[in-house]
Design a protein around this motif. Structure first.
Motif, PDB file in Angstrom:
ATOM      1  N   VAL A 114       0.843  -1.204   0.000  1.00 27.43           N
ATOM      2  CA  VAL A 114       0.000   0.000   0.000  1.00 27.43           C
ATOM      3  C   VAL A 114       0.874   1.248   0.000  1.00 27.43           C
ATOM      4  CG1 VAL A 114      -1.757   1.312   1.242  1.00 27.43           C
ATOM      5  CG2 VAL A 114      -1.876  -1.189   1.177  1.00 27.43           C
ATOM      6  N   THR A 115       0.577   2.141  -0.938  1.00 25.98           N
ATOM      7  CA  THR A 115       1.241   3.448  -1.033  1.00 25.98           C
ATOM      8  C   THR A 115       0.231   4.542  -0.742  1.00 25.98           C
ATOM      9  OG1 THR A 115       2.739   2.675  -2.780  1.00 25.98           O
ATOM     10  CG2 THR A 115       2.440   5.052  -2.577  1.00 25.98           C
ATOM     11  N   THR A 116       0.639   5.549   0.043  1.00 22.54           N
ATOM     12  CA  THR A 116      -0.127   6.780   0.129  1.00 22.54           C
ATOM     13  C   THR A 116       0.834   7.965   0.107  1.00 22.54           C
ATOM     14  OG1 THR A 116      -2.021   7.878   1.144  1.00 22.54           O
ATOM     15  CG2 THR A 116      -0.345   6.988   2.657  1.00 22.54           C
ATOM     16  N   LYS A 117       0.267   9.184   0.093  1.00 19.96           N
ATOM     17  CA  LYS A 117       1.081  10.373  -0.178  1.00 19.96           C
ATOM     18  C   LYS A 117       0.576  11.556   0.642  1.00 19.96           C
ATOM     19  CE  LYS A 117       0.911   8.808  -4.991  1.00 19.96           C
ATOM     20  NZ  LYS A 117      -0.401   8.144  -4.915  1.00 19.96           N
ATOM     21  N   VAL A 118       1.485  12.493   0.932  1.00 19.21           N
ATOM     22  CA  VAL A 118       1.124  13.759   1.580  1.00 19.21           C
ATOM     23  C   VAL A 118       0.919  14.811   0.490  1.00 19.21           C
ATOM     24  CG1 VAL A 118       3.571  14.339   1.994  1.00 19.21           C
ATOM     25  CG2 VAL A 118       1.772  15.517   3.278  1.00 19.21           C
ATOM     26  N   TRP A 119      -0.200  15.540   0.553  1.00 13.69           N
ATOM     27  CA  TRP A 119      -0.512  16.541  -0.446  1.00 13.69           C
ATOM     28  C   TRP A 119       0.360  17.777  -0.249  1.00 13.69           C
ATOM     29  CZ3 TRP A 119      -1.976  16.533  -5.037  1.00 13.69           C
ATOM     30  CH2 TRP A 119      -2.564  17.638  -5.673  1.00 13.69           C
ATOM     31  N   TRP A 120       0.574  18.523  -1.321  1.00 10.32           N
ATOM     32  CA  TRP A 120       1.579  19.589  -1.300  1.00 10.32           C
ATOM     33  C   TRP A 120       1.248  20.696  -0.299  1.00 10.32           C
ATOM     34  CZ3 TRP A 120       0.515  24.655  -2.339  1.00 10.32           C
ATOM     35  CH2 TRP A 120      -0.652  24.943  -3.057  1.00 10.32           C
ATOM     36  N   ASN A 121      -0.042  20.958  -0.034  1.00  7.00           N
ATOM     37  CA  ASN A 121      -0.355  22.040   0.906  1.00  7.00           C
ATOM     38  C   ASN A 121      -0.123  21.635   2.358  1.00  7.00           C
ATOM     39  OD1 ASN A 121      -2.582  20.430   1.457  1.00  7.00           O
ATOM     40  ND2 ASN A 121      -4.100  21.912   0.758  1.00  7.00           N
ATOM     41  N   GLN A 122       0.265  20.378   2.579  1.00  5.59           N
ATOM     42  CA  GLN A 122       0.660  19.919   3.905  1.00  5.59           C
ATOM     43  C   GLN A 122       2.170  19.729   4.001  1.00  5.59           C
ATOM     44  OE1 GLN A 122      -1.574  19.578   6.596  1.00  5.59           O
ATOM     45  NE2 GLN A 122      -2.783  20.698   5.067  1.00  5.59           N
ATOM     46  N   ASN A 123       2.907  20.130   2.962  1.00  4.80           N
ATOM     47  CA  ASN A 123       4.365  20.037   3.024  1.00  4.80           C
ATOM     48  C   ASN A 123       4.894  20.844   4.215  1.00  4.80           C
ATOM     49  OD1 ASN A 123       4.449  18.434   0.773  1.00  4.80           O
ATOM     50  ND2 ASN A 123       5.507  19.901  -0.551  1.00  4.80           N
ATOM     51  N   GLY A 124       5.995  20.370   4.802  1.00  7.47           N
ATOM     52  CA  GLY A 124       6.540  20.927   6.029  1.00  7.47           C
ATOM     53  C   GLY A 124       6.683  19.799   7.038  1.00  7.47           C
ATOM     54  N   TYR A 125       7.577  19.951   7.976  1.00  9.67           N
ATOM     55  CA  TYR A 125       7.890  18.838   8.873  1.00  9.67           C
ATOM     56  C   TYR A 125       6.684  18.442   9.731  1.00  9.67           C
ATOM     57  CZ  TYR A 125      10.389  15.834  12.133  1.00  9.67           C
ATOM     58  OH  TYR A 125      10.794  14.754  12.890  1.00  9.67           O
ATOM     59  N   ASP A 126       6.190  19.343  10.554  1.00  8.95           N
ATOM     60  CA  ASP A 126       5.111  19.004  11.481  1.00  8.95           C
ATOM     61  C   ASP A 126       3.811  18.683  10.749  1.00  8.95           C
ATOM     62  OD1 ASP A 126       6.742  19.316  13.714  1.00  8.95           O
ATOM     63  OD2 ASP A 126       6.220  21.428  13.972  1.00  8.95           O
ATOM     64  N   SER A 127       3.502  19.439   9.709  1.00 10.46           N
ATOM     65  CA  SER A 127       2.251  19.205   8.988  1.00 10.46           C
ATOM     66  C   SER A 127       2.273  17.861   8.261  1.00 10.46           C
ATOM     67  CB  SER A 127       1.982  20.344   8.005  1.00 10.46           C
ATOM     68  OG  SER A 127       3.096  20.571   7.169  1.00 10.46           O
ATOM     69  N   THR A 128       3.441  17.443   7.813  1.00  9.80           N
ATOM     70  CA  THR A 128       3.541  16.127   7.173  1.00  9.80           C
ATOM     71  C   THR A 128       3.309  15.009   8.187  1.00  9.80           C
ATOM     72  OG1 THR A 128       5.011  16.888   5.423  1.00  9.80           O
ATOM     73  CG2 THR A 128       5.109  14.549   5.972  1.00  9.80           C
ATOM     74  N   LEU A 129       3.875  15.157   9.383  1.00  9.02           N
ATOM     75  CA  LEU A 129       3.633  14.152  10.415  1.00  9.02           C
ATOM     76  C   LEU A 129       2.147  14.053  10.736  1.00  9.02           C
ATOM     77  CD1 LEU A 129       6.587  14.836  12.902  1.00  9.02           C
ATOM     78  CD2 LEU A 129       6.458  13.101  11.097  1.00  9.02           C
ATOM     79  N   ARG A 130       1.470  15.185  10.816  1.00  8.08           N
ATOM     80  CA  ARG A 130       0.024  15.173  11.089  1.00  8.08           C
ATOM     81  C   ARG A 130      -0.736  14.521   9.937  1.00  8.08           C
ATOM     82  NH1 ARG A 130       1.092  20.453  13.062  1.00  8.08           N
ATOM     83  NH2 ARG A 130       0.422  21.341  11.046  1.00  8.08           N
ATOM     84  N   SER A 131      -0.364  14.885   8.716  1.00  7.19           N
ATOM     85  CA  SER A 131      -1.045  14.318   7.556  1.00  7.19           C
ATOM     86  C   SER A 131      -0.879  12.803   7.504  1.00  7.19           C
ATOM     87  CB  SER A 131      -0.490  14.943   6.270  1.00  7.19           C
ATOM     88  OG  SER A 131      -1.101  14.376   5.128  1.00  7.19           O
ATOM     89  N   PHE A 132       0.319  12.335   7.834  1.00 11.80           N
ATOM     90  CA  PHE A 132       0.548  10.890   7.818  1.00 11.80           C
ATOM     91  C   PHE A 132      -0.312  10.189   8.868  1.00 11.80           C
ATOM     92  CE2 PHE A 132       2.909   7.069   9.160  1.00 11.80           C
ATOM     93  CZ  PHE A 132       2.924   6.392   7.949  1.00 11.80           C
ATOM     94  N   ASP A 133      -0.381  10.764  10.059  1.00 10.49           N
ATOM     95  CA  ASP A 133      -1.234  10.182  11.099  1.00 10.49           C
ATOM     96  C   ASP A 133      -2.687  10.088  10.619  1.00 10.49           C
ATOM     97  OD1 ASP A 133       0.874   9.908  12.867  1.00 10.49           O
ATOM     98  OD2 ASP A 133       0.430  11.756  13.970  1.00 10.49           O
ATOM     99  N   GLU A 134      -3.152  11.135   9.959  1.00 11.57           N
ATOM    100  CA  GLU A 134      -4.528  11.140   9.452  1.00 11.57           C
ATOM    101  C   GLU A 134      -4.726  10.086   8.361  1.00 11.57           C
ATOM    102  OE1 GLU A 134      -4.843  15.193   8.281  1.00 11.57           O
ATOM    103  OE2 GLU A 134      -5.026  15.938  10.350  1.00 11.57           O
ATOM    104  N   SER A 135      -3.719   9.910   7.514  1.00 14.07           N
ATOM    105  CA  SER A 135      -3.809   8.883   6.475  1.00 14.07           C
ATOM    106  C   SER A 135      -3.894   7.489   7.091  1.00 14.07           C
ATOM    107  CB  SER A 135      -2.608   8.968   5.525  1.00 14.07           C
ATOM    108  OG  SER A 135      -2.704  10.087   4.671  1.00 14.07           O
ATOM    109  N   LEU A 136      -3.036   7.218   8.072  1.00  8.59           N
ATOM    110  CA  LEU A 136      -3.091   5.916   8.744  1.00  8.59           C
ATOM    111  C   LEU A 136      -4.441   5.686   9.388  1.00  8.59           C
ATOM    112  CD1 LEU A 136       0.312   5.242  10.573  1.00  8.59           C
ATOM    113  CD2 LEU A 136      -0.470   4.392   8.359  1.00  8.59           C
ATOM    114  N   ASP A 137      -4.994   6.733  10.006  1.00 12.16           N
ATOM    115  CA  ASP A 137      -6.296   6.600  10.651  1.00 12.16           C
ATOM    116  C   ASP A 137      -7.372   6.259   9.625  1.00 12.16           C
ATOM    117  OD1 ASP A 137      -8.042   6.984  13.072  1.00 12.16           O
ATOM    118  OD2 ASP A 137      -8.911   8.527  11.757  1.00 12.16           O
ATOM    119  N   ARG A 138      -7.347   6.930   8.483  1.00 12.37           N
ATOM    120  CA  ARG A 138      -8.353   6.634   7.462  1.00 12.37           C
ATOM    121  C   ARG A 138      -8.169   5.238   6.885  1.00 12.37           C
ATOM    122  NH1 ARG A 138      -7.510  12.324   6.333  1.00 12.37           N
ATOM    123  NH2 ARG A 138      -5.785  11.802   4.916  1.00 12.37           N
TER     124      ARG A 138
END
Length: 274
Positions: A73-97
């Motif tokens: 399984v591959t997923t990705k962080v969208w460009w408007n969430q680029n940045g260190y902390d925002s990427t970590l948050r986005s990844f957590d949200e992806s795992l949750d979904r």
């Protein structure tokens, strides 16, 4: 069951060379599409936060009855969430979904160079990899100069660079750079969103082998050494896109396809986004 070759990544992990893309499949329809793909023999599903169907991907895999480690399984962080902390948050949200503890591959979806955050984003991916929550990390839509900056400023070479790639846009220089530096090239929009399938030279090659133009293009991708992720919601086409291992393109076929290069994109140039 079709045997799908796997490619060795630079971190020692392996990726199925032919996967199933779910871009623009509505979340509610995604479980059925994923189930159809898994039933056909796919073991590699490519999604992203931007696709808004990660929940459906996770549900489809669970409904299949396969163990989690049987599906890449591959997923990705969208460009408007680029940045260190925002990427970590986005990844957590992806795992949750997804409903997973980890993914096999996590990508920066676009470098968005005007925002100048992709290096910090990459450092977040390194953290996620080090925590064991993504087995492999990579990028998407990176030009060579983006990759060269990562090489100068960070410690990890991406395992994968997923780029728009089809006979109109074969990305020879990006592929050569990847081969030189151990980065696997993965093709999105491998059929140019279907626009290339009415091409007469492709039709002639398809007739020669008794296959479809889509099968010709997917086979071409595989023979180039790319990972390829065609997308369809039609069960027959999902199965047909996997049925590409019973024939091989010859030198004349490859030479004909090489004449189709035009530089035409179906998506944005990575330097223009963000």
């Amino acid at each position: 069951m079709t045997h799908i070759p796997e490619l060795l990544l630079n971190d020692g992990n392996r990726i199925p060379q032919l996967g199933f893309g779910v871009y623009k499949i509505p979340d509610a329809e995604t479980p059925d599409a994923v189930l159809t793909a898994i039933d056909a023999g796919y073991r590699h599903i490519d999604t992203a936060a931007f696709y808004e169907n990660e929940r459906g991907v996770g549900e489809g895999i669970r409904q299949s009855g396969l163990d989690r480690d049987e599906v890449f399984v591959t997923t990705k962080v969208w460009w408007n969430q680029n940045g260190y902390d925002s990427t970590l948050r986005s990844f957590d949200e992806s795992l949750d979904r997804l409903g997973f503890d980890s993914v096999d591959l996590f990508l920066i979806h676009w470098p968005a160079p005007k925002h100048d955050k992709y290096v910090d984003t990459w450092r977040a991916l390194e953290t996620i990899r080090d925590e064991g929550r993504a087995r492999s990390i990579g990028v998407a839509n990176f030009h060579i100069h983006h990759l060269e900056r990562l090489a100068r400023e960070t410690d990890t070479v991406p395992a994968v660079n997923q780029v728009e790639l089809h006979p109109w846009l074969p990305q020879a220089e990006v592929r050569a750079y990847g081969a030189e530096h151990g980065i696997v090239t993965e093709a999105w929009s491998p059929l140019a969103r279907g626009r290339i399938l009415g091409n007469e030279p492709l039709a002639r090659i398809a007739a020669k082998h008794g296959v479809t133009p889509a099968q010709v293009v997917i086979r071409w991708q595989l023979q180039l050494g790319n990972v390829v992720i065609p997308k369809s919601v039609t069960p027959d086409r999902i199965r047909q896109n996997l049925d590409v291992f019973s024939f091989e393109l010859d030198a004349d076929d490859l030479a004909t396809i090489a004449t189709l290069e035009s530089g035409e994109r179906t998506g944005r140039d990575p330097d223009d986004l963000g």
